[in-house]
Design an enzyme around this catalytic site. Structure first.
Site, short mmCIF file in Angstrom:
data_model
loop_
_atom_site.label_atom_id
_atom_site.label_comp_id
_atom_site.label_asym_id
_atom_site.label_seq_id
_atom_site.Cartn_x
_atom_site.Cartn_y
_atom_site.Cartn_z
N GLU A 257 8.87 0.40 7.37
CA GLU A 257 9.36 1.62 7.70
C GLU A 257 9.43 1.88 9.33
O GLU A 257 10.26 1.73 9.90
CB GLU A 257 8.59 2.75 7.17
CG GLU A 257 8.78 4.34 7.38
CD GLU A 257 7.57 5.30 7.53
OE1 GLU A 257 6.67 4.89 7.78
OE2 GLU A 257 8.02 6.45 7.01
N ASP B 75 7.58 10.77 -0.79
CA ASP B 75 6.79 10.52 0.22
C ASP B 75 5.86 11.94 0.67
O ASP B 75 4.58 11.93 0.33
CB ASP B 75 7.70 10.12 1.60
CG ASP B 75 6.74 9.47 2.89
OD1 ASP B 75 5.77 8.97 2.10
OD2 ASP B 75 7.54 9.16 3.67
N1 ADE Z 1 1.55 9.37 5.88
C1 ADE Z 1 2.43 10.25 5.40
N2 ADE Z 1 3.71 10.36 5.34
C2 ADE Z 1 3.82 8.58 5.95
C3 ADE Z 1 5.02 7.70 6.05
N3 ADE Z 1 6.17 8.26 5.78
N4 ADE Z 1 4.88 6.71 6.88
C4 ADE Z 1 3.49 6.39 7.40
N5 ADE Z 1 2.41 7.20 7.07
C5 ADE Z 1 2.74 8.40 6.24
ZN ZN Z 2 4.46 7.31 2.90
#
Ligand code: ADE
Ligand code: ZN
Length: 343
Positions: free
Chosen positions: A199, A277
């Site tokens: 990501e 998420d």
């Molecule tokens: N904590 C909460 N959402 C997150 C994300 N999308 N990437 C990394 N840490 C997170």
């Molecule tokens: Zn996450």
């Protein structure tokens, strides 16, 4: 194809990538901030406009800092189970990252107990079950990682199913080697492993997740698409991805669904799943995520069913819970009654 939200609510499914920190309702945050005499970090009308992951993670520190009492933690846990029931989600692996919860630093066991009160009450009321994935932050030290794993092993809390790592790889740099020992010890103690990668990192972060951290699943993992050998490895090892399409747009990983690789990964044979998420803070829900993807990528009911199956099979639910969801999934119909009868 377009599938109604009612039909997608009735789709038997699990959620395998969702953070407790992302389930604060903005109205609740405003109330708690007012009661504590704490200012909002920015004007109310722009409260949830995030410039990217770093800004979002700072907001989580502020929000979790308000959840300072056992009652508030239990209320969040209970509300999360109510959300699952509303969305037709049969089970969730729920990530919690203790570093965000400033009022509970040094009292993690008490935070678990407070959450447990909410989860247990919800289960007694027939609401869906939850397993906790306790998360390191990418920027923590190896000693901090060791301490967390020591505690998880000593406590053997029945609600805790996995060790996780989240946070920002772009600021932390390559940290796979830093956490390898903690993940190896967690595995030895019977904990499952789930790793945010691909990501805020590219394919290298996903390689580290599978090779150094022994990830059972990768959270996001979308940038694996940039490396054909990595895609092949994910397919051969059957490692599922917990993909969160709207999160990737809101936190600026991709500019649009048209640029998002979920369908390309699926077509390549990767076990992809759909998740939220941080549903409240990003303004989405699990049925909505399925609906957006089905519409945009023109998925039919069988594709949607296969992704729901991936979510159930890749979850850390117990075998009976998985079996129940999988049997109900066979009876689901994309184009007919929103509440199929389950044999
Ligand atoms: N904590 C909460 N959402 C997150 C994300 N999308 N990437 C990394 N840490 C997170
Ligand atoms: Zn996450």
């Amino acid at each position: 194809m377009s599938i109604s939200l009612d039909v997608l609510r009735a789709l038997p499914k699990a959620e395998i990538h969702v953070h407790l920190e992302g389930t604060f309702e903005p109205a609740v945050l405003e109330r708690w901030a007012r009661q504590a005499g704490v200012a909002l970090p920015r004007p109310r009308e722009r409260l949830l406009d995030f410039t990217g992951l770093a800004d979002f993670l700072e907001f989580l520190d502020w929000a979790c800092g308000l959840a300072s009492t056992a009652d508030r933690a239990a209320e969040l846990a209970r509300s999360f189970c109510e959300r699952l029931a509303r969305d037709g989600t049969g089970y969730a692996d729920l990530i919690i990252n203790p570093t965000h919860w400033s009022a509970w630093h040094g009292r993690l066991r008490a935070l678990f107990d407070a959450l447990e009160a909410g989860f247990r009450e919800a289960e007694q009321d027939g609401l869906p079950g939850v397993g906790l994935c306790v998360s390191l932050l990418r920027t923590q030290t190896p000693d901090e990682a060791a301490e967390l794993v020591d505690n998880l092993i000593a406590w053997r809390h029945p609600r805790v199913v996995a060790l996780s790592v989240d946070g920002n790889e772009a600021t932390a740099g390559r940290t796979g080697p830093r956490f390898a020992d903690a993940f190896r010890r967690a595995a030895g103690a019977g904990l499952r492993r789930t790793v945010h990668a691909g990501e805020s990192s590219g394919p290298d972060g996903v390689w580290d997740a599978v090779d150094l951290l022994g990830a059972d699943r990768v959270d996001h993992g979308v940038r694996a698409i940039e490396d054909a050998a990595l895609v092949d490895t994910l397919v051969r090892r059957g490692i599922a991805l917990g993909i969160c399409p709207s999160s990737n747009l809101a936190l600026k990983v991709y500019p649009s669904l048209a640029a998002h690789p979920i369908d390309a990964l699926r077509r390549a044979g990767v076990r992809v799943s759909i998740n939220t998420d941080d549903p409240s803070l990003l303004g989405t829900s699990l049925p909505r995520e399925y609906g957006l993807c089905a519409e945009h990528f023109d998925w039919d009911g069988e594709v949607v069913r296969s992704l729901a199956r991936n979510s159930i099979e890749a979850s850390f639910a117990n075998p009976e819970a998985k079996d129940g969801m999988l049997r109900a999934l066979v009876a689901w119909r994309a184009g007919s009654s929103p509440r199929p009868s389950v044999a």
